[in-house]
Design an enzyme around this catalytic site. Structure first.
Site, PDB file in Angstrom:
ATOM      1  N   ASP A   1      12.315  21.688  22.575  1.00 31.09           N
ATOM      2  CA  ASP A   1      13.763  21.835  22.713  1.00 31.09           C
ATOM      3  C   ASP A   1      14.109  23.321  22.655  1.00 31.09           C
ATOM      4  O   ASP A   1      13.778  24.019  21.678  1.00 31.09           O
ATOM      5  CB  ASP A   1      14.485  21.091  21.588  1.00 31.09           C
ATOM      6  CG  ASP A   1      15.985  21.045  21.832  1.00 31.09           C
ATOM      7  OD1 ASP A   1      16.424  20.198  22.617  1.00 31.09           O
ATOM      8  OD2 ASP A   1      16.705  21.874  21.231  1.00 31.09           O
TER       9      ASP A   1
ATOM     10  N   GLU B   1      18.082  20.542  27.875  1.00 29.65           N
ATOM     11  CA  GLU B   1      17.110  21.611  27.710  1.00 29.65           C
ATOM     12  C   GLU B   1      15.926  21.127  26.867  1.00 29.65           C
ATOM     13  O   GLU B   1      15.308  21.894  26.132  1.00 29.65           O
ATOM     14  CB  GLU B   1      17.749  22.839  27.063  1.00 29.65           C
ATOM     15  CG  GLU B   1      18.372  22.614  25.709  1.00 29.65           C
ATOM     16  CD  GLU B   1      19.822  22.148  25.761  1.00 29.65           C
ATOM     17  OE1 GLU B   1      20.408  21.991  24.690  1.00 29.65           O
ATOM     18  OE2 GLU B   1      20.361  21.954  26.874  1.00 29.65           O
TER      19      GLU B   1
END
Length: 392
Positions: free
Chosen positions: A261, A304
Site C-alpha cells: 500500500d 494505490e
C-alpha cells in the site's frame, strides 16, 4: 429389285447403328460427373463424347463473354481418338474465334435460339472464315443453340468436310444433345453457385465467430485487467491465486503473499492533480511488473494497493522481495519533474505455514493468508509508514 432391297436394308441398318451411337452419346453425356470440374472441363468431356459417337470432324462451344460469342472449348476427331492436344495454330485459332449475336451462322443461332444448318459453307454468304486457321472452310456446318428453357447458354458448332453431310435425323440428334448439355451446364452453374454461396456464408460465419471471439476476449480482459495500469485486477488475482495455492498444497511447496500500500498517495493527487497521480501509478505498476518473476501473480487490488503472490517462496524470500520493491519505489522515475516527491510503501508479508489448518478449503486458506498480510500492512501504517512486517 434385289439390289434396291439390299441397298435399302443397308441404309436402314446404317441409320439404326447411327441412332444407337446418338443414344450412346446422350447416355454418356448424362453420366458426366459434375463434382470438382470447371465448366470448360465439363464441355470438353461432352464434346469428346459427341465426337466419339458422331461422325463430325470438328466441334466447339461458344459462350457469351461481354458482348461477344467466344470459343470456349473445341475438339476434333483426331484429338479425341489420339488423346493429343491441337497444334499451336489450332489453339490460337480457337482463342480468336468470336462472333457478335446475329453475326454469322453461330451468332444467328444464338440470337434466334434456332438451329442453323449451312449445307455448303463455300457457297454461304453467312459463313465467316477464320483467317488465322489458314482460311480452311468446312463442307457443312451446324450451329445449334445450347438452351435451358428459353435461356441460350451458348452455341454448339459441329462441322464435316463434306457438303450436305448432316441429315435431318442428325440435326435432330444434335438438338437433343444441346438440350441435354444445356440442362447439365445449368445444373453445373447452380451447383457452383450453391458451393460459392456456401463458401461465402462459411467465410461470413467464420468472420462473425472470429469477431465474437475477439469481443469475448476483450470482455474477459476488461473483467480481469486494470484499465489504468494494465495489471491484473482483484477478480483475476483471487482466481489465479487459488490455483497457485492449490498447487503449493498438493506438492507441499512454499508460497508467500505481499500486500503493498503506497504511503500518502492522496497528497500526490492533491498537489499535482489526478492525471499526475495516474501517471505515478502507471510507473509503480511497471516497476512491480519488472520485479515480479514469471510464476508470480501480480495485481492491483485497490486505488494505490497492490498484491503479489510469490510461487515457491518462503518467508525469507518474501522479505527480500519486499525490500527490493521498497528500494525500487524510492528511486522510481515517474517521467515527470515532481519536486519533493518521495514514494514509500507499507508492505504486509505472510507465508503458507507448514502446519496450516488442513480443514480449510483452498479459498478459505487464501482468505486467511490475505487477511494476515492485510493485518501486517495495517500495523506498518500505524507504526509510521515506509516499513514492512511479517505476520505468520
Amino acid at each position: 429389285m434385289d439390289l434396291s432391297f439390299n441397298q435399302t436394308s443397308m441404309d436402314l441398318r446404317e441409320r439404326f447403328f447411327s441412332l444407337l451411337d446418338s443414344l450412346s452419346a446422350l447416355r454418356a453425356l448424362s453420366q458426366i460427373s459434375l463434382d470438382g470440374i470447371t465448366e470448360d472441363e465439363l464441355i470438353t468431356k461432352a464434346l469428346d463424347e459427341l465426337v466419339r459417337y458422331q461422325n463430325v470432324e470438328n466441334c466447339s462451344v461458344f459462350r457469351m463473354e461481354g458482348d461477344l460469342l467466344r470459343c470456349a472449348v473445341g475438339t476434333n476427331l483426331d484429338e479425341t481418338h489420339t488423346q493429343i492436344s491441337g497444334s499451336e495454330r489450332v489453339r490460337q485459332s480457337r482463342e480468336t474465334m468470336q462472333f457478335r449475336p446475329g453475326e454469322g451462322i453461330a451468332g444467328t443461332a444464338f440470337s434466334t435460339g434456332q438451329l442453323q444448318y449451312c449445307r455448303d459453307c463455300s457457297l454461304s454468304d453467312d459463313f465467316l472464315i477464320n483467317t488465322l486457321s489458314g482460311g480452311e472452310i468446312p463442307g457443312s456446318l451446324i450451329s445449334a443453340p445450347i438452351m435451358m428453357g428459353k435461356q441460350v447458354l451458348g452455341v454448339l458448332n459441329a462441322s464435316h468436310p463434306l457438303p450436305e453431310y448432316f441429315e435431318p435425323w442428325q440435326q435432330h440428334t444434335l438438338s437433343l444433345f444441346c438440350s441435354c448439355l444445356g440442362q447439365i451446364m445449368y445444373n453445373h452453374r447452380l451447383l457452383n453457385d450453391l458451393e460459392n454461396e456456401v463458401e461465402q456464408r462459411t467465410r461470413e460465419l467464420q468472420d462473425a465467430l472470429n469477431e465474437a471471439d475477439a469481443h469475448r476476449k476483450r470482455y474477459e480482459q476488461l473483467l480481469t485487467i486494470d484499465e489504468l495500469t494494465g495489471l491484473h485486477n482483484r477478480r483475476y488475482f483471487f482466481t489465479e491465486a487459488e490455483a497457485l495455492l492449490s498447487r503449493a498444497v498438493r506438492h507441499e511447496q512454499s508460497c508467500s503473499l505481499l500486500l503493498i500500500d503506497m504511503d500518502y498517495f492522496k497528497r500526490i493527487n492533491d498537489q499535482w492533480g489526478h492525471q499526475v497521480g495516474d501517471d505515478v501509478l502507471i510507473a509503480i505498476a511497471k516497476a512491480l511488473k519488472e520485479e515480479a518473476r514469471g510464476g508470480d501473480i501480480l495485481a492491483r487490488v485497490g486505488g494505490e494497493e497492490f498484491v503479489v503472490m510469490l510461487a515457491e517462496t518462503g518467508i525469507g524470500g518474501a522479505e527480500l522481495m519486499a525490500q527490493r520493491i521498497q528500494e525500487r519505489l524510492a528511486q522510481l522515475d515517474t517521467g515527470r519533474d515532481l519536486v519533493g516527491l518521495s514514494l514509500t510503501a507499507c508492505i504486509g508479508i505472510t507465508s503458507l505455514s507448514p502446519d496450516y489448518d488442513r480443514a480449510l478449503s483452498i479459498s478459505e486458506l487464501l482468505d486467511q493468508l490475505y487477511s494476515k498480510a492485510d493485518r501486517a500492512m495495517y500495523d506498518c501504517k500505524c507504526e509510521g509508514h515506509n516499513s514492512r512486517k511479517c505476520f505468520l
